[in-house]
Design a protein around this motif. Structure first.
Motif, PDB file in Angstrom:
ATOM      1  N   THR A 210      33.194 -63.329  40.227  1.00 53.49           N
ATOM      2  CA  THR A 210      33.501 -62.084  39.528  1.00 53.49           C
ATOM      3  C   THR A 210      34.621 -61.352  40.254  1.00 53.49           C
ATOM      4  OG1 THR A 210      31.257 -61.846  38.662  1.00 53.49           O
ATOM      5  CG2 THR A 210      32.607 -59.867  38.720  1.00 53.49           C
TER       6      THR A 210
ATOM      7  N   LYS B  97      29.448 -68.807  39.960  1.00 53.41           N
ATOM      8  CA  LYS B  97      29.921 -67.571  39.343  1.00 53.41           C
ATOM      9  C   LYS B  97      30.891 -66.843  40.274  1.00 53.41           C
ATOM     10  CE  LYS B  97      25.697 -66.571  36.692  1.00 53.41           C
ATOM     11  NZ  LYS B  97      24.591 -65.567  36.511  1.00 53.41           N
TER      12      LYS B  97
ATOM     13  N   ARG C 179      34.274 -64.108  35.680  1.00 55.38           N
ATOM     14  CA  ARG C 179      34.128 -62.813  35.023  1.00 55.38           C
ATOM     15  C   ARG C 179      35.159 -61.860  35.620  1.00 55.38           C
ATOM     16  NH1 ARG C 179      28.721 -58.921  34.952  1.00 55.38           N
ATOM     17  NH2 ARG C 179      29.217 -57.811  33.005  1.00 55.38           N
TER      18      ARG C 179
ATOM     19  N   GLU D 252      24.688 -56.932  39.080  1.00 57.19           N
ATOM     20  CA  GLU D 252      23.525 -57.173  38.227  1.00 57.19           C
ATOM     21  C   GLU D 252      23.490 -58.601  37.711  1.00 57.19           C
ATOM     22  OE1 GLU D 252      24.078 -54.095  35.336  1.00 57.19           O
ATOM     23  OE2 GLU D 252      23.911 -52.513  36.854  1.00 57.19           O
ATOM     24  N   ASP D 253      24.658 -59.249  37.690  1.00 58.61           N
ATOM     25  CA  ASP D 253      24.763 -60.637  37.223  1.00 58.61           C
ATOM     26  C   ASP D 253      24.663 -61.642  38.366  1.00 58.61           C
ATOM     27  OD1 ASP D 253      25.206 -62.485  35.078  1.00 58.61           O
ATOM     28  OD2 ASP D 253      27.276 -62.725  35.745  1.00 58.61           O
TER      29      ASP D 253
ATOM     30  N   SER E  20      34.809 -62.780  30.177  1.00 57.59           N
ATOM     31  CA  SER E  20      34.063 -63.909  30.745  1.00 57.59           C
ATOM     32  C   SER E  20      34.623 -65.219  30.212  1.00 57.59           C
ATOM     33  CB  SER E  20      32.571 -63.786  30.421  1.00 57.59           C
ATOM     34  OG  SER E  20      32.359 -63.706  29.018  1.00 57.59           O
TER      35      SER E  20
END
Length: 460
Positions: free
Chosen positions: A222, A220, A273, A324-325, A213
């Motif tokens: 990922t 965000k 991430r 989940e994030d 991260s």
């Protein structure tokens, strides 16, 4: 990788289209007319031009026809190998996009993978002065990210297993102040990554989930990359011909690491991430077996009808964890299916995306990054194909058609965020191409980099 500093000593490389050749001979090239005999300005064709005493005073490089340039990306980079060492500057009637392609191609043409030939002494490479008006830092970041990707994929599995991927990711994190967490071996079961564990448990090199991260502001993003460091096929053993390129089966991991380096080097205002399920798919007494049924992190059960369709299994647990994030954008990259190669060949990176705006951003990013991509459909009519009846999902349906699409649909079952893109890349160039020597190559990373401002609303 870098550009030369601008100086009067830099030699001119006159870039000429065929229709510009006659005017050049009448004007600036008049003194070199004899040296240009037979020169037709074909794409990447080069003639060195002499100065007083016979020293090289410059060169001409053909830019070819528009059709030739459409057919051969980075075609001008063919000229780099014909030039002597020293500093060079581009001269000619080139647009900003053409100068950008030439500059990026020049940097990429300097790539060499000499790890296993330490005694080799390459000749001094010619260096380019970055053309005026271009963002040199961005071009260098793209090239250096691509170098990381190529080096990782080119390295044989003996020296690039799950542990070595972890070492490289930790080094990348230290360089840019990122953080890495690792879940390895039996801890994968304790922390509910059962499919990553199942695929990698037969190897003496422990399977693991790498989690990096970086960034404290912005949206965000990922990135999930398939890190199968070698794929024998497991108990559904590949033939030798199918195993010969399997050191590249971690190409998704290598590509997201290269993209992550680009993002961090450019200090983009986002929270990044990177998740890499890193495993080897090999054979031992405890190897995953055909017809085993696994319960995934998300709770969906999967019937394993082919242990050689392992990449989607490890990605599924990683994707479920990523969701989940609640990232604003989730991207998976994997050397996932041979069906994708049959569909679009080795040069195009097919991607799956349900968001029209995001797809438009990717197409624009592909154009500016000289990184061709092709949109494929999440075709809902094939959803039933991946449902075996005995479990929720089938990792290798015996449908016989649309193998890349059904693999993408399988992955989508583990995603519950609105914006998701999946790339089914190849990660390999079968023969030498300008700026892309035979072997490892990144695909989709520059397209994604170019798409991020529009896709995530980043400030320019």
């Amino acid at each position: 990788m870098t550009f030369a500093a601008a100086s009067a000593a830099a030699l001119p490389l006159h870039v000429l289209r065929p229709e510009e050749l006659a005017a050049f001979r009448r004007g600036a090239g008049k003194a070199w007319a004899g040296w240009l005999t037979g020169f037709e300005a074909g794409l990447g064709e080069v003639r060195l031009l002499p100065g007083p005493g016979g020293a090289v005073a410059g060169a001409v490089a053909g830019y070819g026809t528009a059709q030739a340039r459409r057919r051969l990306r980075f075609g001008l980079a063919k000229a780099v190998a014909a030039l002597p060492g020293g500093d060079w500057r581009l001269e000619g009637n080139l647009s900003a996009d053409e100068r950008r392609e030439a500059a990026l191609g020049w940097l990429l043409a300097g790539y060499r993978f000499d790890r296993y030939r330490p005694g080799r002494q390459p000749a001094a490479a010619p260096r380019l002065v970055c053309p005026e008006g271009l963002d040199a830092g961005r071009l260098i970041a793209m090239a250096e990210g691509e170098v990381l990707t190529r080096d990782l994929i080119n390295t044989p599995a003996q020296d690039m297993g799950p542990g070595e991927l972890e070492v490289v990711l930790n080094s990348l994190a230290r360089r840019f102040g990122a953080k890495v967490a690792v879940t390895s071996g039996e801890a994968l079961l304790a922390r509910n990554f059962p499919m990553i564990h199942a695929v990698g448990r037969a190897s003496p090199r422990a399977p693991r989930l790498l989690d990096m991260s970086w960034g404290e502001r912005g949206p965000k993003l990922t990135l999930v990359g398939k890190g199968v460091c070698f794929d024998t096929g497991g108990l559904n053993l590949k033939p030798s011909s199918g195993m010969s390129l399997m050191k590249k089966d971690m190409g998704g991991a290598a590509t997201v690491m290269g993209l992550a380096q680009m993002i961090m080097a450019l200090d983009l205002p986002l929270r990044l991430r990177v998740l890499i399920p890193a495993v080897e798919n090999v054979i031992a007494g405890n190897a995953l077996k055909p017809k085993d049924i696994l319960t995934s992190r998300k709770g969906l059960t999967v019937e394993v009808n082919d242990t050689d369709a392992e990449g989607r299994l490890v990605l599924a647990d990683a994707l479920a964890h990523a969701c989940e994030d609640k990232p604003d954008l989730l991207v998976s990259m994997a050397t996932l299916t041979g069906a994708a190669r049959v569909a679009v060949g080795p040069d195009l990176a097919p991607y799956y995306c349900d968001d029209a705006g995001l797809a438009a951003a990717l197409e624009a990013g592909a154009a500016t990054g000289f990184d061709p991509v092709w949109r494929m459909p999440f075709h809902d009519a094939y959803e039933s194909v991946i449902e075996p009846g005995i479990a929720d999902l089938d990792n290798a349906p015996g449908y016989g058609f649309a193998g890349s699409i059904t693999a993408a649909l399988f992955l989508r079952r583990f995603v519950d965020v609105p914006r998701y893109v999946h790339f089914d890349i190849y990660g390999h160039t079968p023969s030498d191409q300008p700026a892309r020597p035979k072997g490892a190559v990144g695909q989709g990373a520059r397209a994604l980099l170019g798409a991020l401002p529009q896709a995530l609303g980043l400030k320019a």
